[in-house]
Write an enzyme that holds these catalytic residues in place. Structure first.
Site, short mmCIF file in Angstrom:
data_model
loop_
_atom_site.label_atom_id
_atom_site.label_comp_id
_atom_site.label_asym_id
_atom_site.label_seq_id
_atom_site.Cartn_x
_atom_site.Cartn_y
_atom_site.Cartn_z
N ASP A 211 0.85 -1.20 0.00
CA ASP A 211 0.00 0.00 0.00
C ASP A 211 0.88 1.25 0.00
OD1 ASP A 211 0.92 -0.54 2.60
OD2 ASP A 211 -0.66 0.67 3.50
N HIS A 548 1.84 -9.08 -3.01
CA HIS A 548 0.80 -8.04 -3.03
C HIS A 548 1.49 -6.68 -3.04
CE1 HIS A 548 -3.05 -6.14 -1.95
NE2 HIS A 548 -2.34 -5.38 -1.13
N ASP A 597 0.89 -17.71 -3.15
CA ASP A 597 1.73 -16.77 -3.91
C ASP A 597 0.85 -16.08 -4.95
OD1 ASP A 597 3.66 -15.31 -5.13
OD2 ASP A 597 4.77 -17.01 -5.95
N GLU A 606 2.11 -10.25 1.27
CA GLU A 606 2.52 -8.87 1.04
C GLU A 606 4.02 -8.76 1.26
OE1 GLU A 606 -0.16 -6.09 2.79
OE2 GLU A 606 0.81 -4.36 1.88
O1 9MR Z 1 2.51 -6.35 9.65
C1 9MR Z 1 1.24 -5.94 10.17
C2 9MR Z 1 0.66 -7.04 10.96
O2 9MR Z 1 1.47 -7.30 12.06
C3 9MR Z 1 -0.77 -6.70 11.37
O3 9MR Z 1 -1.37 -7.82 11.96
C4 9MR Z 1 -1.58 -6.29 10.17
C5 9MR Z 1 -3.00 -5.90 10.51
O4 9MR Z 1 -3.06 -4.81 11.34
O5 9MR Z 1 -0.95 -5.23 9.52
C6 9MR Z 1 0.33 -5.56 9.03
O6 9MR Z 1 0.87 -4.46 8.43
C7 9MR Z 1 0.28 -4.02 7.23
C8 9MR Z 1 -0.22 -2.61 7.48
O7 9MR Z 1 -1.31 -2.65 8.36
C9 9MR Z 1 -0.57 -1.87 6.21
N1 9MR Z 1 0.48 -1.96 5.24
C10 9MR Z 1 0.85 -3.33 4.92
C11 9MR Z 1 1.35 -4.03 6.16
C12 9MR Z 1 1.86 -5.43 5.85
O8 9MR Z 1 0.82 -6.31 5.56
#
Ligand code: 9MR
Length: 633
Positions: A211, A548, A597, A606
């Site tokens: 994102d 992602h 994947d 991601e």
């Molecule tokens: O890495 C983060 C994970 O520990 C959390 O459980 C999750 C949900 O809150 O969010 C992950 O981080 C994401 C972030 O919220 C938005 N950008 C992408 C991050 C990686 O997936």
């Protein structure tokens, strides 16, 4: 066994060739899809694995170092040892032995045997391990296995810079070039009704992940990890030259400053901009995050993002993250750029004071358009920040705070309430206490000798705990997924962070067993796992293909590039939060198999700055230990 250099067979398979060089990178043309189950659900393991025709002999698909551990895993129910053979080019048998039955590996949900072929010291490409009719993917043995990969892992950060055109030659290929993204971050307003009414210039920094959000707490641990890579190399290791000016392919190369530091400064400058300006009621606090009003769809190059963006309210956690990493930067840049160093220290001290005055301002869970990065516990952030400030400024108040913290000179080995609850790991973006102790253990003269010894002993004790776990696992990895046996979001980063602890323990003790545990963890990341998945793009016989990401979105639209080499997936996640993973039939998956994947699987596949940072740390570390610390590209 005889050691020697092996000449690869002319017709043999060339192992360890970055995929980008063999047809699917810069040219933007897709090569054949990886074999296996890319993009499909992964059924629970066990006898089904055989029925599905999954490979049985699992190796690090990139390779092994001649002088460090070489371990492979075989899926097998048999209670008796099996014969294995190591084949060089043209199927020439160069070594053989018997497997060690290792019982059921709980996170993988299957029975395995172990092959330890460490005594073989010969080098070359295209080695294969064979057990009966089953053969592994080809792999290399050599000192140079990670020499390029480690820089690819760092290049991740340039590719994800915000506010800068990504251009040749730094992009590594035309498909990865793009105009600067989010120049409109020059003036981002506070979220309506969030307690402030100004706008800030928050340009720059790295995008968090797939994102376009920029989140201070995740920037914090990522910056710390990369600066710790630097501090370790300078103070404890032997590979500072590998991080020096001119080693990376970035615009700042040639400016006489270590390239790694130039890359990290891109993010630090952004973090500094997130601090609430003087004259405001919360001056010195730090905004938690900046991101889009709503989630955008894929694909979307950053410069085309149409969403309004907002500054989210300050939080104590974000404030302490800035305090910690700006303090860390202050000591590192002191002899490089005194003005910048002073600016960092001033910001860090101001942030500390603001956090002390506002000790429980917590970011909210939930929300849309960006991740919450919420955290109910900030004692660990206080400890980490106090440690970094103490090392840098030596003011008695920080030392006093440190000494009164329950985390003083400790390294946690179990995640508390929150992310990864109960998992044996030392640090995540949410649980940062260990970072303070690691800095205290690494930086010379941070503590009197006796306390430093205690800090280092804590690192070694944590490493011993991970080593004990490794021995219980058939897959020989220094982590498991807790009593609940559920892999967390970003599980690969939990493992990679444990490898940092193990790596430092080896530094502090000269303990080869710890270095070999780091090797073992990287073997898992690069293919020795239940899915036979190399979790890094561009490497291995079954590389990561479709993370992602809004720009590396080739799977969604062929006009967009594949990911460049060197990006690590978050990896298996029992939570399966995204609809793709749910619909892919993954429910009930063994925790090491909850992965797809596929670009839509944002909860298992991601990429993120806090995951590539420990990947880079570990690769530089291993290249030093196993590759004789060669500098340069
Ligand atoms: O890495 C983060 C994970 O520990 C959390 O459980 C999750 C949900 O809150 O969010 C992950 O981080 C994401 C972030 O919220 C938005 N950008 C992408 C991050 C990686 O997936």
């Amino acid at each position: 066994m005889t050691a020697g250099r092996l000449l690869p067979c002319l017709l043999g398979v060339a192992a360890c060739v970055p995929v980008a060089q063999s047809g699917r990178g810069p040219g933007g043309t897709a090569g054949p899809p990886a074999s296996g189950k890319t993009g499909q659900g992964n059924q629970p393991a066990g006898p089904q694995a055989e029925a599905q025709g999954e490979a049985k002999v699992l190796v690090n698909q990139v390779g092994y170092f001649p002088d460090l551990a070489k371990v492979a895993v075989v899926r097998a129910e048999a209670q008796q040892p099996l014969e294995w053979k190591l084949l060089a080019g043209c199927d020439r048998e160069v070594a053989f032995g018997k497997t060690q039955p290792a019982g059921r590996d709980v996170p993988a949900g299957e029975h395995v045997h172990v092959i330890d072929f460490s005594p073989w010291k010969g080098t070359g490409e295209g080695f294969v391990l064979a057990v009966g009719a089953d053969r592994s993917r080809p792999f290399a043995i050599g000192t140079g296995i990670y020499r390029k990969l480690k820089y690819d892992a760092l290049a991740y950060f340039y590719h994800n810079r915000s506010g800068l055109e990504i251009a040749m030659p730094f992009a590594g290929g035309d498909p990865w070039t793009r105009p600067a993204g989010h120049l409109s971050d020059k003036s981002v307003p506070c979220l309506p009704d969030s307690g402030c009414d100004y706008s800030l210039d928050v340009t720059g920094g790295w995008y968090d992940a797939g994102d376009h959000g920029k989140y201070v707490v995740n920037g914090g641990i990522s910056v710390w990890t990369l600066l710790n890579l630097y501090e370790r190399a300078v103070h404890v290791g032997k590979s500072a030259a590998a991080l020096a000016d001119g080693t990376m392919n970035i615009p700042e190369a040639g400016n006489k400053v270590a390239d790694l530091l130039d890359e990290v400064r891109w993010e630090i400058e952004f973090l500094l901009k997130m601090q609430v300006p003087d004259g405001q009621p919360l001056a010195g606090m730090v905004h938690h995050k900046v991101h889009d009003e709503k989630w955008t769809a894929l694909p979307l190059p950053p410069h085309e993002d149409p969403m309004p963006r907002f500054l989210h309210p300050p939080s104590t956690a974000a404030t302490l993250n800035l305090a910690a990493v700006a303090a860390q930067a202050g000591r590192i840049w002191k002899s490089i750029d005194g003005k910048f160093a002073a600016r960092c220290v001033a910001a860090a001290e101001k942030a500390w004071a603001a956090a002390v005055a506002n000790p429980a301002v917590l970011a909210k869970p939930g929300g849309v358009g960006g991740g919450p990065y919420e955290d109910k516990h900030v004692e660990d952030e206080f400890y980490w920040a106090a440690a970094e400030l103490h090392i840098t400024s030596r003011r008695p108040k920080y030392r006093e705070f440190l000494a009164s913290s329950p985390d003083y000179l400790k390294v946690r080995t179990r995640m508390g309430e929150g992310e990864g609850d109960g998992i044996p790991s030392s640090m995540t973006w949410q649980d940062v206490a260990a970072l303070g102790t690691l800095s205290l253990a690494v930086v010379p003269r941070a503590l009197p000798a006796a306390q430093r010894k205690t800090a280092r002993a804590a690192v070694v004790a944590a490493a011993d705990a991970y080593l004990a776990i490794l021995r219980t696992r058939g897959y020989r990895v220094p982590i498991h997924w807790g009593q609940k046996n559920q892999s967390p979001w970003g599980s690969n980063s939990f493992l990679l962070n444990n490898l940092i602890v193990l790596g430092l323990a080896a530094d502090f003790t000269d303990g080869r067993k710890y270095t070999n545990a780091v090797v073992a963890g990287m073997d898992y990341i690069l293919g020795r796992n239940a899915l036979e998945q190399c979790y890094v793009t561009g490497y291995g016989g079954k590389p990561l293909e479709n993370p992602h990401h809004r720009f590396w979105a080739h799977q969604k639209d062929p006009k967009f590039p594949h990911a460049p080499p060197g990006a690590v997936s978050g990896g298996p996640n029992s939570g399966l939060q995204d609809p793709y993973a749910k619909a892919a039939g993954l429910q009930g998956c063994a925790p090491d198999r909850c992965f797809a994947d596929h670009i839509e699987s944002w909860s298992t596949n991601e990429v993120a700055i806090n995951w590539n940072a420990p990947l880079a740390w570990v690769l530089f570390y291993l290249d030093e230990k196993g590759g004789a610390g060669r500098a340069g590209k």
